[in-house]
Scaffold this motif. Structure first.
Motif, short mmCIF file in Angstrom:
data_model
loop_
_atom_site.label_atom_id
_atom_site.label_comp_id
_atom_site.label_asym_id
_atom_site.label_seq_id
_atom_site.Cartn_x
_atom_site.Cartn_y
_atom_site.Cartn_z
N SER A 37 44.71 47.82 35.72
CA SER A 37 44.89 46.38 35.91
C SER A 37 45.00 45.62 34.60
O SER A 37 45.27 44.42 34.61
CB SER A 37 43.71 45.82 36.71
OG SER A 37 43.63 46.43 37.97
N HIS A 48 47.23 46.98 43.19
CA HIS A 48 46.29 46.21 42.36
C HIS A 48 45.18 45.59 43.21
O HIS A 48 44.04 45.45 42.75
CB HIS A 48 47.04 45.13 41.58
CG HIS A 48 47.90 45.67 40.48
ND1 HIS A 48 47.38 46.38 39.40
CD2 HIS A 48 49.24 45.64 40.29
CE1 HIS A 48 48.37 46.73 38.59
NE2 HIS A 48 49.50 46.31 39.11
N GLY A 84 42.01 46.94 41.75
CA GLY A 84 41.61 46.01 40.70
C GLY A 84 40.22 45.43 40.86
O GLY A 84 39.54 45.13 39.89
#
Length: 707
Positions: free
Chosen positions: A282, A700, A704
């Protein structure tokens, strides 16, 4: 407001210092807090009065360790004040990348975009499909395997002048960049340019200080002489001729520096500590301490290979094969003596075939043919699914539930007692294994002596061909943990059938599953390759091989003197395979090993004082004994409800239907483990649609931790 140069005027403007790395000059601009990043860069370029293409440049804030890439955001929104000192520097920089085959390439990579996206761009240039399976990791030295990441972090005393700990491999800077970088100014990305190289400093440190000003625009002109063609062929002004190979082929022997820097973990704990090297997907690579001309390793991170097609994946197959080969040769994965000889034999065949002309695997119609093959395979699978696999059935009665029956031997070890295997009549039906004292008891519907639900169990081969031992180890979930049970078969054919049944049942799939026959055939072929031939197909005197390049170190002394002969005996079984077939067989055999695809981490559960291992696989989490590696508990992703991380305390909680588990990761930052779990869940969402686009936003969101 503190001011480094100039004064704050009554209109609220102030001086901003910016260092232009290409020209090695410092400029001062009069700006306001509501000045947009794009406008600041435009004013800077106009003030420079130097004619060159600045479209690939962006602002980098060394003190905060982040890029200012949102051109519509203001200085106030980024927190830039008069004491800030920014760099105006190219986003694309030269990165030395080591591929899984240990080759080095000097590549132009975007240092400002998220690592995940930078890997996607690089793999596109290298001709590697499904880049979501790969990532960057930093080079490690043997010292990194001696201590856990948490201990190293807490004991680190070398702080910089600001009292901040230098950026490390997995430091997730959530206070400043919760969502990572946000692209690269929405401008067209210049093509990546890769050229083979030999590492000048293969032992590059894990982190480096702030960016050293370089005249990168001159180097860019030099790099323009290096080009990369879509088929993987690399051309450059000068490079070692031995490396002038397409990426679908690899040097038989890597350069000495690359080989000498390979790590050989000596324990399960050291294997777990190797996972500290993965970069945060990320964040940009620059935000993680990587600077121009540093070395990163491109490796397959997630061992869930989707749609591995020999017609279009020559580069990808070769790099997976190379990573598997070095993983075995470096003792990162255990295998038996027979398996090691089989892998060495396949490696010999790859080496021999690499020097011979091969059938063309890619032509103008390859992609179309690959799609047609996928459609045919899907139709065939649908047909088999509708018709069933007809285990123990001589007719096409789809109402009959498939069942496996036979006499096998069984052992359930008990503490402080020695018990031999006992013969039972086994039946396997609907994910359940039932053991009767005799076949007659089964026919009479007597209560079975043992009734074992195979769903969620761990299935491990316990085979030794030289001793004619065909065993299956089951680790069955119980209320108090995993219970070990052993099954012993009499023949290879019997073993293949029952092993396939147990493997499928552990995943919740019955004998009626369309893949049962394929699984049986795969197990049978795996065993057949391990049988030594009556005589080698090649005279040992005609083949000069360095045995240390073909066998794990622990077998070199044991088989010293007869190792080449044993390898060539095993080679006789695979002598007719083509280059791609040999690599594919190597990969399939690698995937059949008990510990394949399990990424280890040293953790401490909240209810325990001692450390444990946590294994992360494509479909489950496993709590394992830190010394022996025995499975203590297994949790399937299919039963997972949610997973959360306390980023301040670095503690992770995973919620399952049967309860929650809370643990602290010691061998790596918890972000690494979080990314492994989220990554595997993301990979499980891929479908067979050939036109499927990679959902970067979903990746993501799952990995993330800042959705």
């Amino acid at each position: 407001m503190s001011v480094s140069k100039g004064a704050v005027l009554c209109d609220g403007s102030w001086n901003l210092r910016i260092y232009v790395t290409d020209l090695q000059v410092e400029k001062t601009l009069r700006v306001k807090g509501d000045s947009h990043i794009g406008g600041v860069m435009l004013n800077l370029v106009e003030d420079l009065e130097f004619a060159m293409d600045w479209s690939d440049h962006a602002l980098w804030w060394p003190e905060r360790n982040n890029w200012l890439t949102r051109t519509r955001s203001t200085l106030d929104q980024y927190g830039v004040q008069a004491d800030a000192f920014l760099h105006f520097t190219p986003m694309h920089k030269t990165l030395r990348v080591q591929l899984p085959d240990l080759r080095f390439l000097d590549c132009r990579v975007d240092f400002s975009m998220k690592t995940f996206n930078a890997v996607i761009q690089l793999c596109k240039e290298l001709g590697i499909r499904h880049p979501e399976e790969l990532s960057f990791c930093k080079p490690l030295e043997s010292a990194h395997l001696k201590h856990n990441y948490k201990d190293t972090l807490s004991n680190r005393k070398n702080k910089d002048a600001n009292g901040k700990i230098p950026s490390d491999t997995n430091t997730f800077i959530h206070g400043q960049s919760p969502s990572g970088s946000n692209g690269s100014l929405d401008k067209a990305i210049s093509p990546l340019m890769c050229a083979p190289g030999v590492s000048k400093n293969p032992k590059s440190p894990i982190s480096k200080p702030a960016l050293t000003p370089e005249s990168t625009w001159k180097r860019n002109q030099a790099n323009a002489n290096s080009t990369f063609s879509p088929n993987g062929n690399v051309s450059s002004i000068s490079f070692n001729d031995s490396l002038n190979l397409p990426l679908s082929l690899s040097p038989i022997t890597p350069n000495n520096k690359a080989r000498s820097n390979l790590l050989r973990p000596k324990s399960l704990v050291e294997r777990a500590r190797m996972n500290v090297a993965w970069l945060d997907s990320s964040l940009s690579i620059m935000e993680q301490g990587v600077r121009e001309f540093d070395t990163l390793r491109l490796r397959f991170k997630f061992f869930s290979f989707y749609d591995l097609n020999p017609k279009v994946d020559a580069v990808r197959i070769n790099q997976i094969y190379e990573q598997a080969k070095w993983q075995l040769l470096n003792d990162e994965l255990d295998c038996t003596e027979e398996e090691a000889l089989m892998f060495a034999a396949l490696q010999v065949q790859v080496s021999l075939q690499a020097n011979l002309p091969q059938p063309s695997s890619v032509d103008n119609n390859s992609i179309t043919n690959a799609v047609d093959d996928d459609i045919d395979a899907a139709l065939s699978e649908l047909q088999v699914t509708l018709e069933g696999s007809h285990v123990n059935s001589s007719n096409n009665d789809i109402t009959q539930v498939p069942e496996l029956q036979d006499y096998l031997r069984f052992l359930k070890p008990k503490r402080f007692t020695l018990k031999a295997y006992k013969r039972y009549w086994f039946t396997c039906r609907d994910l359940t294994l039932r053991l009767y004292k005799s076949r007659e008891e089964c026919d009479s519907h007597v209560t079975p002596a043992h009734d074992i639900n195979l769903r969620g169990c761990e299935v491990t081969p316990d085979v030794c061909l030289t001793q004619q031992k065909y065993g299956i180890k089951l680790e069955v979930p119980m209320t108090d943990g995993m219970s070990d049970m052993y099954i012993r078969c009499d023949t290879e054919d019997q073993y293949a059938k029952w092993m396939a049944a147990c493997r499928l049942a552990s995943k919740g799939r019955s004998l009626a599953d369309s893949t049962y026959d394929t699984e049986v055939a795969s197990i049978t072929a795996f065993l057949q390759m391990q049988h030594p031939a009556p005589a080698p197909a090649i005279n040992p005197q005609e083949l000069d091989i360095a045995t240390e390049d073909y066998m794990p170190p622990r077998f070199l002394k044991k088989l010293k003197g007869k190792l080449v002969h044993r390898i060539l005996e095993a080679h006789a079984n695979v002598k007719d395979l083509t280059l791609v077939e040999a690599k594919m067989n190597y990969i399939k055999a690698w995937q059949s090993l008990p510990d394949f695809g399990i990424s280890l981490f040293v953790v401490k559960f909240n209810d325990q004082k001692k450390e444990d291992l946590l294994g992360v696989s494509y479909n489950r989490l496993m709590r394992m004994d830190i010394s022996s590696g025995d499975h203590l508990k297994t949790w399937r992703y299919s039963n997972m409800k949610a997973w959360n991380v306390n980023w301040n305390a670095k503690v992770m909680m995973v919620q399952f239907e049967e309860g929650n588990i809370i643990f602290e990761c010691l061998s790596a930052d918890c972000k690494v483990m979080h990314e492994f779990i989220g990554g595997y869940i993301f990979l499980s969402t891929r479908s067979k649609e050939s036109n499927q686009m990679l959902n970067e936003e979903m990746f993501h969101k799952l990995t993330g931790g800042w959705a």
